[in-house]
Design an enzyme around this catalytic site. Structure first.
Site, PDB file in Angstrom:
ATOM      1  CE1 TYR A  53      -9.419   3.776   5.784  1.00 39.86           C
ATOM      2  CE2 TYR A  53      -7.502   3.673   7.212  1.00 39.86           C
ATOM      3  CZ  TYR A  53      -8.190   4.261   6.172  1.00 39.86           C
ATOM      4  OH  TYR A  53      -7.633   5.334   5.516  1.00 39.86           O
ATOM      5  N   GLY A 220       1.126   1.611  -6.097  1.00 42.99           N
ATOM      6  CA  GLY A 220       2.185   0.698  -6.519  1.00 42.99           C
ATOM      7  C   GLY A 220       2.857   1.085  -7.818  1.00 42.99           C
ATOM      8  N   GLY A 224       8.268   0.480  -8.900  1.00 43.98           N
ATOM      9  CA  GLY A 224       9.007  -0.390  -9.804  1.00 43.98           C
ATOM     10  C   GLY A 224       8.136  -1.439 -10.463  1.00 43.98           C
TER      11      GLY A 224
END
Length: 329
Positions: A53, A220, A224
């Protein structure tokens, strides 16, 4: 915060896992430290990272950010169950030097020492194999892990992105030599992506591994995204944008958001709460970029989903069913 055992171990971990992949590439060091402080204050004691990472020329940067946070003291390290990973190449851009990736005993030995240095700690609580290594036998891998356990450098070993049969192979090999074997599996699992239910999760349950879902909001999509687009919010990108271009996926997400709108619930919180109802799941990995996103994730732990709502979610996002029935009679 609620806690549970990590698989068949005696280790207690929070039902949310703080994902740190954004620390460095997207979130600066001061902001990352603030998020870790907020998570710990909220009772999240399980942090996940990986040696690669930071990515590209900055591989290892995320572990360094966690290390400088640990170095501040105040019980930060003592309260945290830190999980990191090994497999990906740590060679710099353009280098092709061998033995700086995969799961050879040499690379495991080298990688764990480098992670310990970056994390500024004397041990790693959960050391995870980031991917299957088709070139290294498990006999060699477990011998290397046993040395690290004896040296006090790691406590437990886990897998990530393993198929069910590799989980079985790994733990059968460990059992033959009297070793503990894998105690966790970190896999892609969410309402929209349920293939893990066919083989991976049943194998994890059978061998006593805690399941740690990554991408619980499916990049994601389950947060929403359609409603956010409609009000001019953050637009989907990358894999999420490609998925939204599929009319059937878009219709599925519209049905999902409409259902939760009727119940007055937030899509991202429901997606996390649904995972917490699934058999074998220890806790999903959340990667907040802001304090508000962390607060939303925390609300999911307390959210109780009714049987009616769970049934409706099942209709919108049907699972594959168990194997072999999912692909045979």
């Amino acid at each position: 915060m609620k806690y549970t055992q990590l698989g068949r171990t005696g280790l207690k971990v929070s039902r949310l896992v703080l994902g740190t992949m954004n620390f460095g590439p997207q979130t600066g060091e001061p902001e990352s430290h603030a998020l870790m402080d907020a998570a710990l204050d909220a009772g999240i004691n399980f942090f996940d990272t990986a040696n690669v990472y930071g990515w590209g020329e900055n591989k290892g940067r995320t572990e360094e950010i966690i290390g400088t946070w640990f170095a501040q003291g105040g019980g930060r390290r003592e309260k945290t169950v830190i999980a990191t990973k090994v497999y990906g190449s740590m060679s710099r851009e353009g280098e092709t030097w061998p033995n700086y990736d995969r799961l050879s005993a040499l690379n495991i030995r080298r990688a764990v020492d480098e992670s310990l240095r970056r994390l500024k700690t004397d041990h790693i609580d959960l050391y995870q194999f980031h991917h299957v290594d088709r070139q290294t036998p498990f006999e060699e891998i477990w011998q290397a892990i046993e040395v690290l356990v004896q040296q006090g450098k790691i406590l437990y070993a886990g897998s990530s992105n393993f198929p069910g049969w590799k989980i079985a192979q790994a733990n059968e090999t460990a059992a033959r030599t009297g070793r503990l074997g894998l105690v966790s599996e970190q896999c892609l699992y969410n309402l929209s992506e349920r293939r893990a239910e066919m083989e991976v999760i049943p194998a994890a349950e059978a061998y006593g591994l805690g399941v740690i879902p990554w991408s619980p909001l499916h990049g994601g999509l389950l947060g929403g995204v359609i409603k956010k687009e409609a009000v001019g919010g953050r637009r989907a990108s990358g894999r999420s944008a490609d998925a939204l271009a599929n009319s059937s996926v878009r219709a599925q997400l519209e049905a999902y958001e409409d259902l939760l709108d009727k119940h007055g619930l937030e899509p991202g919180e429901v997606a996390l709460a649904w995972l917490l109802t699934r058999p074998g799941v220890t806790g999903p990995i959340v990667g907040p970029r802001t304090a508000e996103q962390l607060e939303s994730a925390l609300r999911a732990v307390e959210l109780e989903l009714s049987e009616e709502l769970l049934a409706s979610l099942e209709e919108i996002f049907p699972g594959p069913g168990p194997s072999p029935e999912a692909f045979a009679w």
